[in-house]
Design an enzyme around this catalytic site. Structure first.
Site, PDB file in Angstrom:
ATOM      1  N   PHE A 419     -17.709  40.308 -82.227  1.00 23.78           N
ATOM      2  CA  PHE A 419     -17.237  41.804 -81.374  1.00 23.78           C
ATOM      3  C   PHE A 419     -18.242  41.774 -80.869  1.00 23.78           C
ATOM      4  CE2 PHE A 419     -14.134  41.682 -84.742  1.00 23.78           C
ATOM      5  CZ  PHE A 419     -12.927  40.252 -84.199  1.00 23.78           C
ATOM      6  N   CYS A 420     -19.582  41.313 -80.395  1.00 23.25           N
ATOM      7  CA  CYS A 420     -20.831  42.409 -80.175  1.00 23.25           C
ATOM      8  C   CYS A 420     -21.474  42.872 -81.495  1.00 23.25           C
ATOM      9  CB  CYS A 420     -20.929  41.920 -78.438  1.00 23.25           C
ATOM     10  SG  CYS A 420     -20.314  40.512 -78.113  1.00 23.25           S
ATOM     11  N   ASN A 421     -20.768  43.470 -82.467  1.00 23.79           N
ATOM     12  CA  ASN A 421     -20.987  44.318 -83.012  1.00 23.79           C
ATOM     13  C   ASN A 421     -21.955  44.121 -84.468  1.00 23.79           C
ATOM     14  OD1 ASN A 421     -21.463  46.690 -83.513  1.00 23.79           O
ATOM     15  ND2 ASN A 421     -19.188  47.767 -83.095  1.00 23.79           N
TER      16      ASN A 421
END
Length: 848
Positions: A419-421
């Site tokens: 999740f781009c984290n």
């Protein structure tokens, strides 16, 4: 008693008793029918990715732009003034939504939240170390989106110190309530601290009090560095379902994304800038509308005095901005307030969290590992996001890619990956820095489907709720999990249910033991048998399968040859067929694309399977037949004139391919049958596309047609028979209306080559195969998706056979092997494959 109590937990009435904040004084089902008809039969659980727009919002916007003429706001004619005034009204509406005013904040429209963050990175007054001051610091919470961490790409070359800070460090200092002490000369160097109002990974909400704590240097890391501290509060994930009061929590920079709030428009965000911080921002590049004056002959430029005009380069997307009026109007009309949305969505997330965390396999092992920092006790601490991985009965993680494929069968839409984290993913999944680097070396990159490396997960699964989410969405999701990933009979951790206070009547007696859900029909009122199916019967032995299949002949024989002239259309079966450079002659040489040139597959358009291509080599024609249509014949080869006039491009599995349009006649025929504009294209004979699969094994990449992965796909009849037996013996096969026979199941897998074999799945151990006189190398296993759930005779979708394939193979959904042809050097002729040919296989062990 425990079963009766669980029956209460499963009902909507019980949920409403425990959470009276559900809905908005209206029937949620009526809201869906009126405003979101397009999600009928879909369980949409990716609102943190983008929420859904209501139909009335788009209708009102359309009526607005149909009535009014909106010109370029940089002009001064009446239509332009109307645009300018309307845009300014929208700016005020945005500030009002966040409880602030133009006297305190300015709204700078950007191309999205990431563009807003980049604007801060490029214009913040970073200072390198000098004199008594050690220079600016860029600090960020490790639980931040990639687009925030990416600011260090700007600060690094400027010599600005980067300080990643863990949530635990900030919490520890916050508890100590550390206060800064001024000692002599106070340096005015600017520093920036960035943190998310809500984690886009776990949904954890970080205290908004951090804003004033950092600004006043009472909170780590500000308390350890002299200078002026500014706060960037990333509200992209937060603002969709929660109220944000900037008067109470005056962050200096607040990036937001409107499609996460309204669903429409996409590609539009904003940076809310505190006016006293805006004066410090420095502008480099200047575009149209941002200059008060400049000269082309010398380096002279004076920026616009208005902060908004200074930073909005060029003409903003003014029609999209105007649409926000209708977004706010519709949101308020349907829900009343952001507080109502927060309570509604949190209640659904809390219910799902509690139920999922209490599910147990038959051996009492948990079904899910949930990644969170709280027990979903407060909407002030937790957003409407649930992050988890599913576990099998042995405690092993089921890869998120496998879960996602199964979810498609149940029309459950969710998000998988990191999740781009990366920071939150590492922290919750226990992935070290070295493992991230090793995973990259193993071929895993952000956003791909490589969900496991060395037996460890590379990411997880996220579901998230929006104001249009319903209790039925929670039920559908739980039904999907229980149906596909629970070793039956399902058991429930009653002690945990009681501890989490969902086991509501207070007078009920709660057992502290795990309780099995009944499998029979005589169950307490309220239990939904469809959501809690009984145990799945074991498939019969391999010997029995082979007996029913009748494999008493030769060990390995080629029994069927299929080519698929048009990608995703019906098979064309032959008894013998020539092999060419790209595989079987004319296999996947054509494909259907929509009006935008995008490939249509059965996943998008199931009716493609009803189009039957037939190749006549004698007449050199491709003949098409479909129900209710007159047959049509097209030339097999494109003329030189057509090659020049009708060249076009499309994509197959991410690869750009050169093609030739097959003309209006084919387009009209296909468009009439499919009921949508489309056309037929043919791979350009001069175009060459290399196979990616197998290159890591050192295989020479062969040339491909319009296939997805490899030249040939082979399946084993014994493997099909084993799967068929499993499907037939499923406990609920009579309930879901699915019936299969050997031929129908075989067609689902759309193989080129079908063989008879002695053992199911023995083909997965092969390294080389010789069929007749042709030699092939095994390039890998075929990972299956929901496309095998389409009945090739009718075009209807079913959950089988993907559901049973996952069950009988312990979560794996591979079936069949990819082959590439190994021709002789400089071949003058290619072989011909014939049904009945002997198949001689070599395994990895025998190759040694």
């Amino acid at each position: 008693m425990a079963s009766c109590e669980f029956a209460g937990l499963c009902t909507f009435e019980s949920f409403k008793r425990n959470w009276p904040h559900y809905g908005f004084d209206t029937d949620q089902r009526e809201l869906i029918q009126r405003e979101f008809t397009r999600i009928k039969d879909i369980t949409y659980l990716d609102h943190a990715g983008t929420t859904l727009f209501p139909e009335s919002q788009i209708r009102n916007f359309y009526e607005d732009i149909s009535r009014n003429v909106y010109g370029n706001p940089h002009s001064h004619n009446p239509s332009s003034r109307l645009t300018h005034d309307t845009v300014e009204s929208v700016r005020y509406r945005i500030l009002q939504h966040f409880n602030t005013s133009p006297e305190e904040y300015s709204v700078i429209f950007t191309a999205g939240c990431t563009a807003a963050l980049k604007l801060v990175a490029d214009s913040f007054p970073w200072v390198s170390a000098h004199g008594n001051c050690s220079g600016s610091q860029f600090c960020y919470l490790t639980d931040n989106h990639t687009s925030v961490v990416g600011i260090r790409g700007v600060t690094g070359p400027k010599g600005v110190e980067t300080v990643p800070v863990s949530p635990q460090e900030v919490e520890a200092r916050a508890k100590n309530n550390q206060t800064s002490v001024s000692t002599g000369h106070e340096c005015s160097v600017p520093h920036l601290f960035c943190y998310p109002a809500q984690s886009n990974f776990s949904g954890r909400k970080y205290p908004l009090s951090y804003v004033r704590g950092v600004q006043s240097r009472r909170l780590f890391p500000a308390c350890e560095r002299r200078g002026r501290w500014f706060v960037l509060l990333d509200a992209a994930c937060f603002a969709g379902c929660s109220p944000l009061d900037l008067k109470q929590h005056p962050a200096d920079f607040v990036p937001i994304s409107f499609y996460k709030m309204f669903g429409f428009p996409t590609g539009l965000g904003a940076l809310l800038v505190r006016n006293e911080a805006a004066e410090l921002l420095r502008k480099g590049y200047f575009g149209g509308g941002t200059a008060a004056a400049y000269l082309v002959g010398e380096d002279y430029f004076v920026p616009n005095s208005n902060v908004v005009s200074r930073f909005e380069d060029g003409t903003i997307s003014f029609l999209d901005v105007i649409s926000l009026h209708h977004g706010f109007d519709t949101l308020h009309k349907l829900t009343g307030s952001m507080v109502n949305i927060q309570l509604h969505t949190f209640g659904l997330a809390r219910y799902t969290y509690i139920m999922l965390s209490c599910l147990r396999h038959s051996n009492e092992q948990p079904v899910a590992q949930i990644y969170c920092d709280n027990e979903f006790e407060s909407a002030a601490e937790q957003g409407a996001v649930l992050n988890f991985n599913l576990l099998d009965c042995h405690g092993r993680v089921v890869g998120y890619s496998q879960v996602d494929k199964m979810a498609c069968l149940f029309s459950v839409h969710m998000r998988t990956g990191c999740f781009c984290n990366t920071g939150a993913c590492q922290a919750h999944l226990g992935i070290s820095n070295q493992e991230v680097k090793r995973n990259l070396q193993a071929g895993h990159v952000c956003g791909d489907s490589i969900d496991m490396v060395d037996g460890r997960p590379t990411g997880s699964i996220r579901i998230s709720f929006g104001y249009m989410s319903t209790f039925e969405d929670c039920r559908n999701f739980l039904k999907f999990v229980v149906s596909c990933f629970v070793d039956k009979p399902l058991r429930l951790d009653q002690d945990r249910l009681a501890r989490l206070r969902l086991a509501a009547p207070a007078e009920a007696t709660v057992s502290n033991e795990l309780t099995s859900v009944p499998n029979g029909r005589t169950v307490p009122e309220g239990i939904d048998l469809n959501i809690f199916p009984g145990p799945v019967r074991k498939a019969s032995s391999t010997e029995a399968v082979l007996k029913t299949e009748g494999n008493s002949g030769k060990a390995h024989t080629l029994t069927n040859i299929f080519i698929y002239p048009i990608k995703s259309c019906a098979a064309f079966e032959v008894t013998e067929w020539p092999v060419v450079l790209q595989g079987l002659l004319y296999d996947r040489t054509w494909m259907v694309v929509n009006e935008n040139g995008v490939c249509l597959s059965q996943k998008r358009e199931p009716k493609l399977c009803l189009i039957h291509p037939h190749i006549c080599l004698a007449s050199s024609t491709l003949q098409l037949q479909a129900p209710g249509m007159d047959p049509i014949a097209l030339p097999l080869e494109a003329s030189e004139e057509n090659l020049v006039l009708r060249k076009c491009q499309s994509k197959v599995c991410g690869d750009r391919v050169q093609a030739v349009d097959c003309g209006e006649r084919a387009s009209v025929w296909l468009s009439q049958f499919l009921g949508k504009p489309c056309c037929l294209i043919r791979q350009n004979p001069d175009f060459s596309r290399d196979m990616k699969m197998g290159q890591e094994q050192g295989l020479c990449p062969p040339s491909l047609s319009l296939v997805n992965e490899a030249q040939f796909l082979l399946i084993n009849r014994a493997s099909v028979a084993l799967l068929l037996d499993h499907i037939v013996n499923r406990h609920d096969i009579s309930q879901n209306g699915t019936s299969f026979d050997m031929l129908q199941l075989l067609h689902r897998f759309r193989a080129n080559l079908v063989i008879s074999g002695l053992e199911p799945f023995e083909e997965e151990d092969w390294s080389n195969v010789k069929i007749g006189g042709a030699l092939f190398q095994v390039a890998g296993r075929c990972g299956r998706c929901q496309m095998i759930g389409i009945d090739q005779a009718s075009g209807t979708r079913t959950q089988e056979p993907l559901r049973s394939l996952s069950e009988c193979r312990n979560g794996k959904v591979t079936f069949g092997i990819y082959l590439l042809h190994l021709p002789k050097r400089n071949p003058s002729t290619y072989p011909t494959l014939s049904v009945g040919s002997h198949v001689i296989a070599q395994t990895e062990k025998s190759a040694d």
